[in-house]
Structures are given as C-alpha cells and as structure tokens.
Design a protein around this motif. Structure first.
Motif, mmCIF file in Angstrom:
data_model
loop_
_atom_site.group_PDB
_atom_site.id
_atom_site.type_symbol
_atom_site.label_atom_id
_atom_site.label_comp_id
_atom_site.label_asym_id
_atom_site.label_seq_id
_atom_site.Cartn_x
_atom_site.Cartn_y
_atom_site.Cartn_z
ATOM 1 N N VAL A 117 0.874 -1.169 0.000
ATOM 2 C CA VAL A 117 0.000 0.000 0.000
ATOM 3 C C VAL A 117 0.910 1.218 0.000
ATOM 4 O O VAL A 117 1.717 1.390 0.915
ATOM 5 C CB VAL A 117 -0.935 0.000 1.230
ATOM 6 C CG1 VAL A 117 -1.799 1.242 1.244
ATOM 7 C CG2 VAL A 117 -1.778 -1.269 1.249
ATOM 8 N N ARG A 150 -5.533 -3.623 3.042
ATOM 9 C CA ARG A 150 -5.252 -2.453 2.212
ATOM 10 C C ARG A 150 -5.958 -1.212 2.760
ATOM 11 O O ARG A 150 -5.378 -0.132 2.818
ATOM 12 C CB ARG A 150 -5.660 -2.713 0.760
ATOM 13 C CG ARG A 150 -4.785 -3.772 0.066
ATOM 14 C CD ARG A 150 -5.135 -3.904 -1.405
ATOM 15 N NE ARG A 150 -4.956 -2.647 -2.114
ATOM 16 C CZ ARG A 150 -3.790 -2.181 -2.553
ATOM 17 N NH1 ARG A 150 -2.680 -2.866 -2.351
ATOM 18 N NH2 ARG A 150 -3.733 -1.037 -3.202
ATOM 19 N N ASP A 159 -9.948 2.629 -1.769
ATOM 20 C CA ASP A 159 -8.915 1.888 -2.486
ATOM 21 C C ASP A 159 -9.629 1.022 -3.527
ATOM 22 O O ASP A 159 -10.256 0.022 -3.173
ATOM 23 C CB ASP A 159 -8.111 1.015 -1.509
ATOM 24 C CG ASP A 159 -6.995 0.249 -2.191
ATOM 25 O OD1 ASP A 159 -5.878 0.780 -2.269
ATOM 26 O OD2 ASP A 159 -7.254 -0.886 -2.632
#
Length: 167
Positions: free
Chosen positions: A6, A73, A136
């Motif tokens: 990430v 994430r 995300d």
C-alpha cells in the motif's frame, strides 16, 4: 500492481493478521456450526445446482483470504494517512453476519431466518465494497467474488429452505 503493498509499503504482520482473522475465524465457525449437522444436511433435498460439500471449505478459504487482503489495504491506507476508516466497521459487521449465518442454517436449522439474514449480509457486503472502493479501488474490487458467491449461496439457501420447509 503490487497487491500486498500500500503506497509502496508492506506490513507483513498486519497483512498476516488481516488474512488470518477471517480464514481462521471462518474455519472455526464452520467446524463449530457443522460439527453435528453433516448427517442432517445430507438428508435435505437440494437443487441440482448444489455443489458437493467438499467445495465449500475450498471456496471459503479463497474468499476469506481476499477479504482479509482487502481489509489490510484499507487499514494500511487509513494508518498511513493518520485517519480512521468507517469502512472497517462495515467490514467487521458483514464478517460477523457471515459467521452468524452458519449457525442459523446448520447448527440451529433456522433456514428461513438464515435466508433473511443472508439478504442483510448481501447488503452489508455491497456497502463494504462501495466504501472500500471509495478508499482503495483494488480493495473494493477484491470483494467482488465474495459478493458473487454469497448471491449464489442466497439462491441455494432459498432453494433448500423451500424444498424442505414441510419437513
């Protein structure tokens, strides 16, 4: 694209924990909920599209792994930005609903209640996907197979319930 990183960073401990919770939790719930119900399930009428029981642990392990990775994430992005993510509350809620369903359907034989609960679960998964996608894109997309499988499971739950409600 590196799915384990990430913003170019990898936190192995958090990644492992994020994946371990749904995978180990799902395995534990599956064992507890199905412990004494295999013979009862085998006696139920099932639709032609019902997979053999051996398919479920394999599919769920893969889905739980992707879910955990998506959660990782989101958590990492939030931490890197020194922020809290509302998405994680929605994720935890849907995971709890996921675990509850096994008890409703298998352990307690409440197949109609399980059907209603799974409908709510499907909504919670959609909400999780949407919130994850906003934070995300990859994390949101990683939830897609889970949504598809639970949609299939909803049809299976409905079919089994309707075929056996007189029993």
């Amino acid at each position: 694209m590196e799915i384990f990183k990430v913003n170019g960073k990898l936190n192995g401990k958090k990644l492992a924990l994020s994946v371990l919770v749904p995978v180990a939790g799902g395995a534990l719930v599956g064992w507890l909920a199905n412990k004494d119900s295999k013979q009862d399930y085998a006696k139920l009428e099932k639709p032609a599209f019902s997979p053999p029981p051996s398919v479920f642990p394999v599919v769920w392990t893969g889905l739980y792994t992707k879910m955990g990775l998506a959660r990782y994430r989101i958590a990492e992005k939030a931490e890197q930005m020194n922020a809290k993510s509302e998405s994680l509350l929605v994720y935890n809620t849907q995971l709890g609903l996921n675990f509850l369903w096994s008890f409703l359907f298998f352990k307690w034989n409440l197949r109609g209640t399980a059907l209603i609960e799974m409908t709510i679960l499907l909504g919670a998964i959609l909400m999780t996907m949407w919130k994850f996608y906003e934070e995300d894109r990859l994390a949101g997309l990683m939830m897609t197979p889970y949504l598809g499988w639970v949609g299939f499971a909803l049809a299976l739950n409905y079919s089994i319930w309707s075929m056996n409600k007189q029993k």
